[in-house]
Scaffold this active site. Structure first.
Site, PDB file in Angstrom:
ATOM      1  CG  ASN A  62      45.699  77.113  52.201  1.00 18.40           C
ATOM      2  OD1 ASN A  62      45.515  76.737  51.057  1.00 18.40           O
ATOM      3  ND2 ASN A  62      46.742  77.840  52.542  1.00 18.40           N
ATOM      4  CD  GLU A  64      46.864  82.098  53.850  1.00 11.83           C
ATOM      5  OE1 GLU A  64      47.167  83.228  53.410  1.00 11.83           O
ATOM      6  OE2 GLU A  64      47.687  81.174  54.009  1.00 11.83           O
ATOM      7  CG  ASN A  65      39.952  86.631  57.665  1.00  9.37           C
ATOM      8  OD1 ASN A  65      40.235  87.671  58.245  1.00  9.37           O
ATOM      9  ND2 ASN A  65      38.743  86.375  57.212  1.00  9.37           N
ATOM     10  CB  ALA A  66      42.692  90.724  56.449  1.00 12.01           C
ATOM     11  CE1 TYR A  68      47.741  88.328  57.759  1.00 12.54           C
ATOM     12  CE2 TYR A  68      49.783  87.622  58.784  1.00 12.54           C
ATOM     13  CZ  TYR A  68      49.115  88.370  57.836  1.00 12.54           C
ATOM     14  OH  TYR A  68      49.822  89.144  56.954  1.00 12.54           O
ATOM     15  CB  CYS A  73      44.583  73.832  57.617  1.00 16.97           C
ATOM     16  SG  CYS A  73      45.836  74.605  58.638  1.00 16.97           S
ATOM     17  CD  GLU A  75      45.859  69.653  56.034  1.00 18.08           C
ATOM     18  OE1 GLU A  75      45.463  70.841  55.965  1.00 18.08           O
ATOM     19  OE2 GLU A  75      47.058  69.346  56.036  1.00 18.08           O
ATOM     20  CB  CYS A 115      45.283  69.615  60.419  1.00 17.66           C
ATOM     21  SG  CYS A 115      44.714  71.147  59.656  1.00 17.66           S
TER      22      CYS A 115
HETATM   23  N1  THU Z   1      48.211  74.997  55.906  1.00 12.23           N
HETATM   24  C1  THU Z   1      47.313  74.039  55.503  1.00 12.23           C
HETATM   25  O1  THU Z   1      46.309  74.327  54.855  1.00 12.23           O
HETATM   26  N2  THU Z   1      47.577  72.763  55.840  1.00 12.23           N
HETATM   27  C2  THU Z   1      48.698  72.331  56.481  1.00 12.23           C
HETATM   28  O2  THU Z   1      48.837  71.140  56.743  1.00 12.23           O
HETATM   29  C3  THU Z   1      49.735  73.291  56.824  1.00 12.23           C
HETATM   30  C4  THU Z   1      49.371  74.718  56.697  1.00 12.23           C
HETATM   31  C5  THU Z   1      47.952  76.383  55.507  1.00 12.23           C
HETATM   32  C6  THU Z   1      47.572  77.318  56.608  1.00 12.23           C
HETATM   33  C7  THU Z   1      47.997  78.647  56.024  1.00 12.23           C
HETATM   34  O3  THU Z   1      46.955  79.124  55.175  1.00 12.23           O
HETATM   35  C8  THU Z   1      49.192  78.308  55.144  1.00 12.23           C
HETATM   36  O4  THU Z   1      49.114  76.907  54.907  1.00 12.23           O
HETATM   37  C9  THU Z   1      50.524  78.640  55.759  1.00 12.23           C
HETATM   38  O5  THU Z   1      50.618  78.136  57.040  1.00 12.23           O
END
Ligand code: THU
Length: 161
Positions: A62, A64-66, A68, A73, A75, A115
């Site tokens: 995963n 992320e970014n400021a 949100y 994810c 996957e 996902c």
């Molecule tokens: N996240 C995933 O990468 N995969 C998942 O199946 C569930 C959630 C990430 C998204 C976000 O960066 C963090 O987990 C919290 O939601």
């Protein structure tokens, strides 16, 4: 009135040591990939590893970014990587692991709704069901034979024809 039912079964393993060598190796790669997650906001690191029909294994995490909602994810970063590195390759099995801000990850987590939609489209696109191995850094492991089972009544290409 007609009543219909949806159900599916999945396998539960007590720990990674009960998996086949190939499945254990893939989950180990997903666990290791969690170190590459960029998750400074949720502190929830997710790692995924895909075994492809060409024998290669790729990983995703995963990011992320400021801002949100911009975050992606593990996957979906993985499926994008597969489609770009090996165009047309099918994913046979995807292992997904994680750890949270407390370092806890003894129970499996399943892919989020977005996902599941993306996994279902990838399956349709490659005509290959994706097997899922879900497990934290320790504890029980779930194996689901077809990622599409997690998204009943899914919306797809055929619905628009
Ligand atoms: N996240 C995933 O990468 N995969 C998942 O199946 C569930 C959630 C990430 C998204 C976000 O960066 C963090 O987990 C919290 O939601």
């Amino acid at each position: 009135m007609d009543k219909r039912q949806y159900n599916f079964s999945f396998q539960v393993y007590a720990s990674i040591s009960e998996l086949t060598e190939q499945d254990a190796a893939l989950l180990t790669k997903a666990r290791a990939a969690t170190a590459n997650a960029y998750a400074p906001y949720s502190h929830f690191n997710v790692g995924a590893a895909a075994l492809l029909n060409n024998g290669h294994i790729l990983t995703g995490t995963n990011q992320e970014n400021a801002s949100y909602p911009v975050g992606i994810c593990a996957e979906r970063t993985l499926m994008s990587t597969v489609a770009n590195v090996y165009p047309g390759a099918a994913i046979l099995t995807m292992a997904i692991s994680y750890f949270n801000s407390n370092g806890n990850s003894a129970t499996p987590v399943a892919p989020c709704g977005m996902c599941r939609q993306a996994l279902t489209e990838y399956q349709t696109r490659t005509q290959q069901p994706i097997r899922l191995i879900l497990g934290g850094m320790s504890g029980e492991i779930f194996v689901i034979e077809n990622a599409g089972q997690l998204l009943p009544f899914s919306f797809g290409k055929n619905d628009m024809e």
